[in-house]
Design an enzyme around this catalytic site. Structure first.
Site, mmCIF file in Angstrom:
data_model
loop_
_atom_site.group_PDB
_atom_site.id
_atom_site.type_symbol
_atom_site.label_atom_id
_atom_site.label_comp_id
_atom_site.label_asym_id
_atom_site.label_seq_id
_atom_site.Cartn_x
_atom_site.Cartn_y
_atom_site.Cartn_z
ATOM 1 C CB SER A 294 97.944 -99.323 -27.792
ATOM 2 O OG SER A 294 97.899 -99.879 -26.506
ATOM 3 C CG ASP B 260 102.139 -94.911 -22.638
ATOM 4 O OD1 ASP B 260 101.377 -95.450 -21.823
ATOM 5 O OD2 ASP B 260 102.044 -95.061 -23.864
ATOM 6 C CG HIS C 70 98.760 -95.258 -24.379
ATOM 7 N ND1 HIS C 70 99.847 -96.003 -24.793
ATOM 8 C CD2 HIS C 70 97.657 -96.004 -24.691
ATOM 9 C CE1 HIS C 70 99.431 -97.141 -25.319
ATOM 10 N NE2 HIS C 70 98.109 -97.167 -25.286
#
Length: 281
Positions: A150, A226, A259
């Site tokens: 991320s 995600d 995620h």
């Protein structure tokens, strides 16, 4: 520079350790984690994978949740996980108390705007100060790889693209690929770097890839479930930028994954093997 060992646990024949030290670059005390595989006790120097975590994380998230130690022990890879921002009573955070800026959200750049410019120099810390410390205190060679998740995936891509010759391998999970064009990045960049968007390009992988002087193959995994995929992460932008620049990119859209660290744990072995091949582990 001295290190204070604050914890130590055995794992897959090696050792997971956490250390505190004074960072001159960041102007505060910092904590980082290191996994030393069993080969670290056999003499010689080992390659190092630097892992950069995402928003709100510390050094602990990856080491506790990703399940990387088993494969790292098999491959003979040292893993180093820094914190995600400077910390301490004198370090400013988000003036609104939000979670996506400031403490835990350093974005791995060098801030130029007050009040953040003094402490928020995570790029210099990750690229220069921390490796110097690691290579002085552990059996670590200068064969370096870098990866992250991320915000940390953004950091890994940018660190590699901005510093040709510094790393031999790079990969990312669910990176913020085009921070100039997403809410997380726009908030962070406008505060850390100011409103001049030409300065933002220096910290955006999609902009940097067009000017890259080195063609390290990029391995990127992204889950198709995600929640941040379209609005924040924008993998299509990275794919188009790499195609235009002729930069090698393997972008794997993984069906059903989100995620979370469940996603990272599912594919971390592939990434460790990717790095080991490039690092001659």
């Amino acid at each position: 520079m001295s290190l204070e060992n604050i914890s130590c646990q055995k794992s897959f024949g090696g050792w997971h350790k956490r250390y505190r030290h004074r960072s001159e670059v960041l102007g505060c005390d910092m904590v980082f984690a290191v996994y030393l595989p069993p080969q670290a006790e056999q003499g010689g120097k080992l390659p190092v994978l630097y892992w950069l975590s995402g928003l709100t994380c510390t050094d602990e998230n990856f080491m506790q949740k990703a399940g990387a130690q088993r494969m790292a022990a098999e491959l003979g890879l040292i893993i180093v996980a820094p914190d995600t921002s400077p910390r301490g009573a004198d370090v400013p955070g988000d003036p609104d108390g939000a979670w996506d800026f400031g403490l835990g959200a350093g974005f791995y750049l060098n801030a130029t705007q007050e009040p953040w410019a003094r402490h928020y120099r995570m790029h210099d810390y990750v690229v220069q100060e921390l490796p110097t410390l690691v290579e002085a205190h552990f059996p670590a060679s200068d064969k370096r790889g870098i990866s992250g998740h991320s915000m940390g995936g953004h950091g890994a891509l940018v660190c590699a693209l901005r510093n040709p010759g510094r790393y031999r391998s790079v990969s990312a999970f669910s990176p913020i690929n085009n921070p100039m064009d997403c809410p997380w990045g726009q908030k962070a960049f406008s505060r850390y770097l100011g409103e001049d968007r030409s300065k933002w390009r220096e910290w955006d992988a999609c902009a940097l890839i067009a000017e890259a002087h080195e063609r390290l193959p990029l391995l990127v995994d992204q889950g198709d479930r995600d929640d941040f995929l379209a609005n924040q992460l924008k993998p299509d932008a990275l794919q188009q930028a790499a195609k235009t620049a002729g930069h090698p990119l393997e972008l794997r859209l993984q069906p059903g994954y989100d995620h979370s660290y469940f996603f990272i744990a599912s594919f971390i072995d592939d990434h460790l093997q990717h790095h080991a091949r490039a690092l001659d582990a």
